[in-house]
Each structure stands twice: as structure tokens, then as C-alpha cells.
Motif scaffolding. Structure first.
Motif, PDB file in Angstrom:
ATOM      1  N   GLU A 111       0.829  -1.209   0.000  1.00 16.50           N
ATOM      2  CA  GLU A 111       0.000   0.000   0.000  1.00 16.50           C
ATOM      3  C   GLU A 111       0.863   1.259   0.000  1.00 16.50           C
ATOM      4  OE1 GLU A 111      -2.562   1.014   3.288  1.00 16.50           O
ATOM      5  OE2 GLU A 111      -1.098   0.373   4.790  1.00 16.50           O
ATOM      6  N   VAL A 112       0.231   2.360  -0.395  1.00 16.41           N
ATOM      7  CA  VAL A 112       0.830   3.682  -0.263  1.00 16.41           C
ATOM      8  C   VAL A 112       0.195   4.328   0.959  1.00 16.41           C
ATOM      9  CG1 VAL A 112       1.195   5.937  -1.311  1.00 16.41           C
ATOM     10  CG2 VAL A 112       1.156   3.890  -2.754  1.00 16.41           C
ATOM     11  N   PHE A 113       1.029   4.631   1.946  1.00 19.30           N
ATOM     12  CA  PHE A 113       0.545   5.192   3.206  1.00 19.30           C
ATOM     13  C   PHE A 113       1.143   6.584   3.368  1.00 19.30           C
ATOM     14  CE2 PHE A 113       0.299   6.078   7.672  1.00 19.30           C
ATOM     15  CZ  PHE A 113      -0.833   5.420   8.120  1.00 19.30           C
ATOM     16  N   ALA A 114       0.284   7.576   3.570  1.00 21.32           N
ATOM     17  CA  ALA A 114       0.742   8.956   3.754  1.00 21.32           C
ATOM     18  C   ALA A 114       0.659   9.327   5.225  1.00 21.32           C
ATOM     19  CB  ALA A 114      -0.098   9.919   2.924  1.00 21.32           C
TER      20      ALA A 114
ATOM     21  N   ALA B 127       5.161  17.805  15.133  1.00 21.24           N
ATOM     22  CA  ALA B 127       4.131  16.885  15.630  1.00 21.24           C
ATOM     23  C   ALA B 127       4.680  15.504  15.969  1.00 21.24           C
ATOM     24  CB  ALA B 127       3.017  16.746  14.597  1.00 21.24           C
ATOM     25  N   GLY B 128       5.907  15.186  15.533  1.00 19.26           N
ATOM     26  CA  GLY B 128       6.478  13.861  15.772  1.00 19.26           C
ATOM     27  C   GLY B 128       6.580  13.012  14.536  1.00 19.26           C
ATOM     28  N   LYS B 129       6.184  13.569  13.406  1.00 20.16           N
ATOM     29  CA  LYS B 129       6.179  12.814  12.137  1.00 20.16           C
ATOM     30  C   LYS B 129       7.589  12.407  11.726  1.00 20.16           C
ATOM     31  CE  LYS B 129       5.442  15.185   8.256  1.00 20.16           C
ATOM     32  NZ  LYS B 129       5.286  16.379   9.099  1.00 20.16           N
ATOM     33  N   THR B 130       8.509  13.367  11.701  1.00 15.16           N
ATOM     34  CA  THR B 130       9.872  13.078  11.257  1.00 15.16           C
ATOM     35  C   THR B 130      10.565  12.113  12.203  1.00 15.16           C
ATOM     36  OG1 THR B 130      10.058  15.224  10.158  1.00 15.16           O
ATOM     37  CG2 THR B 130      12.105  14.108  10.726  1.00 15.16           C
ATOM     38  N   THR B 131      10.387  12.305  13.498  1.00 15.68           N
ATOM     39  CA  THR B 131      11.002  11.396  14.468  1.00 15.68           C
ATOM     40  C   THR B 131      10.503   9.976  14.270  1.00 15.68           C
ATOM     41  OG1 THR B 131      11.300  13.142  16.112  1.00 15.68           O
ATOM     42  CG2 THR B 131      11.245  10.877  16.931  1.00 15.68           C
ATOM     43  N   THR B 132       9.205   9.818  14.063  1.00 14.00           N
ATOM     44  CA  THR B 132       8.631   8.489  13.842  1.00 14.00           C
ATOM     45  C   THR B 132       9.241   7.829  12.618  1.00 14.00           C
ATOM     46  OG1 THR B 132       6.527   9.129  14.870  1.00 14.00           O
ATOM     47  CG2 THR B 132       6.494   7.235  13.374  1.00 14.00           C
ATOM     48  N   VAL B 133       9.316   8.567  11.516  1.00 14.87           N
ATOM     49  CA  VAL B 133       9.845   7.997  10.278  1.00 14.87           C
ATOM     50  C   VAL B 133      11.324   7.646  10.434  1.00 14.87           C
ATOM     51  CG1 VAL B 133      10.358   8.475   7.862  1.00 14.87           C
ATOM     52  CG2 VAL B 133       8.139   9.122   8.811  1.00 14.87           C
ATOM     53  N   GLU B 134      12.103   8.497  11.094  1.00 15.69           N
ATOM     54  CA  GLU B 134      13.526   8.218  11.282  1.00 15.69           C
ATOM     55  C   GLU B 134      13.749   6.977  12.134  1.00 15.69           C
ATOM     56  OE1 GLU B 134      15.176  11.831  12.784  1.00 15.69           O
ATOM     57  OE2 GLU B 134      15.413  12.711  10.786  1.00 15.69           O
TER      58      GLU B 134
ATOM     59  N   GLU C 155       8.663  14.262   1.763  1.00 18.93           N
ATOM     60  CA  GLU C 155       8.294  15.494   1.052  1.00 18.93           C
ATOM     61  C   GLU C 155       8.778  15.447  -0.398  1.00 18.93           C
ATOM     62  OE1 GLU C 155       6.457  17.668   2.551  1.00 18.93           O
ATOM     63  OE2 GLU C 155       6.679  17.086   4.633  1.00 18.93           O
ATOM     64  N   PRO C 156       8.335  14.468  -1.180  1.00 18.15           N
ATOM     65  CA  PRO C 156       8.965  14.232  -2.484  1.00 18.15           C
ATOM     66  C   PRO C 156       8.774  15.321  -3.525  1.00 18.15           C
ATOM     67  CG  PRO C 156       7.003  12.890  -2.253  1.00 18.15           C
ATOM     68  CD  PRO C 156       7.251  13.510  -0.912  1.00 18.15           C
ATOM     69  N   THR C 157       7.730  16.148  -3.412  1.00 15.91           N
ATOM     70  CA  THR C 157       7.488  17.125  -4.482  1.00 15.91           C
ATOM     71  C   THR C 157       7.577  18.567  -4.002  1.00 15.91           C
ATOM     72  OG1 THR C 157       5.088  17.067  -4.136  1.00 15.91           O
ATOM     73  CG2 THR C 157       6.002  15.502  -5.722  1.00 15.91           C
ATOM     74  N   THR C 158       8.257  18.790  -2.885  1.00 19.58           N
ATOM     75  CA  THR C 158       8.433  20.156  -2.406  1.00 19.58           C
ATOM     76  C   THR C 158       9.164  20.990  -3.455  1.00 19.58           C
ATOM     77  OG1 THR C 158       8.499  19.468  -0.097  1.00 19.58           O
ATOM     78  CG2 THR C 158       9.478  21.589  -0.616  1.00 19.58           C
ATOM     79  N   GLY C 159       8.589  22.123  -3.821  1.00 15.70           N
ATOM     80  CA  GLY C 159       9.215  23.004  -4.795  1.00 15.70           C
ATOM     81  C   GLY C 159       8.900  22.689  -6.244  1.00 15.70           C
ATOM     82  N   PHE C 160       8.110  21.660  -6.491  1.00 15.82           N
ATOM     83  CA  PHE C 160       7.754  21.306  -7.862  1.00 15.82           C
ATOM     84  C   PHE C 160       6.693  22.260  -8.398  1.00 15.82           C
ATOM     85  CE2 PHE C 160       8.858  16.552  -8.539  1.00 15.82           C
ATOM     86  CZ  PHE C 160      10.115  16.764  -7.994  1.00 15.82           C
ATOM     87  N   ASP C 161       6.730  22.499  -9.727  1.00 13.78           N
ATOM     88  CA  ASP C 161       5.610  23.189 -10.347  1.00 13.78           C
ATOM     89  C   ASP C 161       4.493  22.165 -10.563  1.00 13.78           C
ATOM     90  OD1 ASP C 161       5.785  21.890 -13.009  1.00 13.78           O
ATOM     91  OD2 ASP C 161       7.620  23.041 -13.240  1.00 13.78           O
TER      92      ASP C 161
ATOM     93  N   ILE D 201       4.994   1.910   0.001  1.00 15.23           N
ATOM     94  CA  ILE D 201       5.502   3.280   0.055  1.00 15.23           C
ATOM     95  C   ILE D 201       4.943   3.992   1.283  1.00 15.23           C
ATOM     96  CG2 ILE D 201       5.532   5.522  -1.103  1.00 15.23           C
ATOM     97  CD1 ILE D 201       5.347   4.005  -3.767  1.00 15.23           C
ATOM     98  N   LEU D 202       5.852   4.553   2.081  1.00 17.13           N
ATOM     99  CA  LEU D 202       5.465   5.438   3.177  1.00 17.13           C
ATOM    100  C   LEU D 202       5.861   6.845   2.785  1.00 17.13           C
ATOM    101  CD1 LEU D 202       4.333   5.919   5.994  1.00 17.13           C
ATOM    102  CD2 LEU D 202       6.618   5.506   6.918  1.00 17.13           C
ATOM    103  N   LEU D 203       4.870   7.698   2.661  1.00 20.01           N
ATOM    104  CA  LEU D 203       5.029   9.040   2.115  1.00 20.01           C
ATOM    105  C   LEU D 203       4.743  10.068   3.199  1.00 20.01           C
ATOM    106  CD1 LEU D 203       4.877  11.066  -0.465  1.00 20.01           C
ATOM    107  CD2 LEU D 203       2.435  10.547  -0.398  1.00 20.01           C
ATOM    108  N   THR D 204       5.628  11.051   3.354  1.00 16.13           N
ATOM    109  CA  THR D 204       5.302  12.206   4.183  1.00 16.13           C
ATOM    110  C   THR D 204       5.162  13.405   3.256  1.00 16.13           C
ATOM    111  OG1 THR D 204       7.620  12.823   4.594  1.00 16.13           O
ATOM    112  CG2 THR D 204       6.600  11.293   6.133  1.00 16.13           C
ATOM    113  N   THR D 205       4.145  14.205   3.502  1.00 15.22           N
ATOM    114  CA  THR D 205       3.898  15.357   2.637  1.00 15.22           C
ATOM    115  C   THR D 205       3.073  16.387   3.378  1.00 15.22           C
ATOM    116  OG1 THR D 205       2.966  16.068   0.519  1.00 15.22           O
ATOM    117  CG2 THR D 205       1.813  14.291   1.655  1.00 15.22           C
ATOM    118  N   HIS D 206       3.251  17.650   2.985  1.00 17.75           N
ATOM    119  CA  HIS D 206       2.402  18.727   3.491  1.00 17.75           C
ATOM    120  C   HIS D 206       1.318  19.079   2.477  1.00 17.75           C
ATOM    121  CE1 HIS D 206       4.415  19.651   7.218  1.00 17.75           C
ATOM    122  NE2 HIS D 206       5.590  19.720   6.609  1.00 17.75           N
ATOM    123  N   TYR D 207       1.345  18.432   1.310  1.00 17.65           N
ATOM    124  CA  TYR D 207       0.341  18.695   0.285  1.00 17.65           C
ATOM    125  C   TYR D 207      -0.819  17.718   0.460  1.00 17.65           C
ATOM    126  CZ  TYR D 207       4.062  21.341  -2.047  1.00 17.65           C
ATOM    127  OH  TYR D 207       5.059  22.239  -2.352  1.00 17.65           O
TER     128      TYR D 207
END
Length: 282
Positions: free
Chosen positions: A33-36, A43-50, A158-164, A185-191
């Protein structure tokens, strides 16, 4: 059930002195699965992923990633995990082909570099030096380096940060292709639109706790929320009403207006609306 899970987390905790970053998170990510993972900064997101990636030690809890504890993984574990950070590195004077081949040498069973380059849409840039690539093309190169080892599980930060917008849509197709091929896929994103477009399920972290996990369309009972129907009166005034049966309301309005309803819109809460409510924003 264990064989069906790529990631299993129970009671995960991590603190930095007096600050609790992760406060008892339970999380399952299914294979394929793709999990976002969504959450505001801090919030603890980055620490969890690391912790899941094996780059940060936890204080408490049980963690299994591809059947191993990332704090003390089996010998072949690292080759089964791909990681695409916000920036993998700079290789300005090397060509795309040279960089991918170099990274392929780190793996005993690496994929064919030429096939990987084609898979991420850089076949026509294989001989180009990386400093000549656009931002979107450099991000594709980052993904190539993350998947050249044939990972079962791919972390995307954050795979598409700064993309048009066009580059983002092209990148989304690449992620869909990877998922269709069986990569978890484990995805973190602000979008939020990115999470809705790509993820089978999303998890929201706030204040170190996992608030909810659900399909994007069902998060926060979004699918049961009342619809807002808006229209414009003959005097030009915009009116609106909430309804559990918007189709019936629109039919009633059509009868009232004798056909087309001026300025008609029908909306339900977006994923962003639900997310902001969950993390405590108005």
C-alpha cells in the motif's frame, strides 16, 4: 497478519529531555500500500519515520519493519529498504548514468541501472551532468537512487516540495507505477491533494500521537459530512444550505428556478478541512 504488514508499531515513544516527540504511537502499514503520514512541523512525524528507517533510537515500544527491528536489523535489511530524503546529495560533475551505476554498486542484487533510469523518466538525460537537470529531474534521480536496490519498502520524504504543478503530476505517475509494481511506500507530505491522489490510507499525527488512520475519503467521517449547496438568487444574493440529500435539494432548486440554478455549487469538506480540524486549527 504479521506477514501482511510491512510496518508494525506498538507503543512507540521518544523524548528529547523534557520534550515528548512521540507519545505512544501504534501504526500498521500493509505490504503493497501507499501510506501517507501527515502532521504539522513538530508533531512527531519526522522522528517516527527516522525510527522506522533505523536512523534514530526509540525510548520505548515495539517496532517491526519488514520483519526486523530497525534498531538492530538483520544483515540484509538495509538493502530491502529504499529511502528518498528531501535531498540525496549533489553530484554536479557526474552524469545521471554514472551516479545511478555508482549507487547500484552498493547492492548485491541491484536492478539494471539503465532500466531504473528509464523507469523514472530520465532515459533522455542519462548522459547529462546532474547540474544541468531541472528540479523535477533531480528529484527523479533521487528516486532512481532509492529504488536501484530493488527495495520492498520505499520511504519518500516530502517528495514534491518546490515542484511546479506539471512536474508534481508527472511525479505522481511515477509513484503510482512503483506502487502498481508491488512496492510499499510510506510518504510524508504537506500537500493534502498529494495525499488524496496517491495514498490508500493516511495517518494524522498531532502532538506526538496518531489521531486517526483511514482512507482519505473517510478520514474524520468525511464521507458522512453534510454537503453545502450554494446558489444565487435573482437579486444576486448568494444563499446556501447544508443537506444530507444534496441531489434532492438541487432538484427542488431547479424546479424553483425553472431549470438551471444560477451559481450552483455543491461541496463537501475537503481532506484539508478535516486535517486542519484534527490538528487543532480553525
Amino acid at each position: 497478519m504479521e506477514d501482511e504488514l510491512a510496518i508494525s508499531v506498538r507503543g512507540l515513544r521518544k523524548a528529547y529531555r523534557e520534550t515528548v516527540a512521540v507519545a505512544g504511537v501504534d501504526l500498521d502499514v500493509r505490504r503493497g500500500e501507499v501510506f501517507a503520514l501527515l502532521g504539522p512541523n513538530g508533531a512527531g512525524k519526522t522522528t517516527t519515520v527516522e525510527i522506522l528507517e533505523g536512523y534514530r533510537k526509540r525510548d520505548a515500544g515495539e517496532v517491526s519493519v519488514l520483519g526486523s527491528d530497525p534498531a538492530a536489523p538483520a544483515a540484509d535489511w538495509r538493502s530491502r529498504v529504499g529511502i528518498v530524503l528531501q535531498g540525496t546529495g549533489e553530484f554536479d560533475e557526474l552524469t545521471v548514468s554514472e551516479v545511478v551505476r555508482h549507487f547500484a554498486g552498493f547492492y548485491a542484487d541491484a536492478d539494471d541501472p539503465d532500466k531504473v533510469i528509464a523507469r523514472v523518466g530520465l532515459a533522455d538525460k542519462a548522459k547529462a551532468r546532474t547540474h544541468a537537470l531541472s528540479g523535477g529531474q533531480k528529484r527523479r534521480l533521487d528516486v532512481a537512487l532509492g529504488i536501484v536496490g530493488r527495495p520492498e519498502l520505499l520511504f519518500l520524504d516530502e517528495p514534491t516540495t518546490g515542484f511546479d504543478p506539471e512536474a508534481r503530476r508527472e511525479f505522481w505517475e511515477l509513484i503510482r507505477d512503483l506502487a502498481a509494481a508491488g512496492t510499499t511506500i510510506l510518504l510524508t507530505t504537506h500537500y493534502l491533494d498529494e495525499a488524496e491522489a496517491l495514498a490508500d490510507r493516511v495517518g494524522v499525527i498531532a502532538d506526538g500521537r496518531l489521531v486517526e488512520v483511514a482512507a482519505p475519503g473517510r478520514l474524520g467521517n468525511r464521507h458522512e459530512a453534510l454537503a453545502t449547496v450554494s446558489w444565487r438568487t435573482p437579486e444576486g444574493v448568494v444563499e446556501s444550505a447544508e443537506s444530507a440529500t444534496p441531489t434532492a435539494l438541487v432538484a427542488e432548486l431547479a424546479t424553483r428556478f425553472g431549470g438551471e440554478v444560477p451559481g450552483l455549487t455543491v461541496t463537501r469538506p475537503t481532506l484539508e478541512d478535516v486535517y486542519l480540524r484534527m490538528i487543532g486549527h480553525t
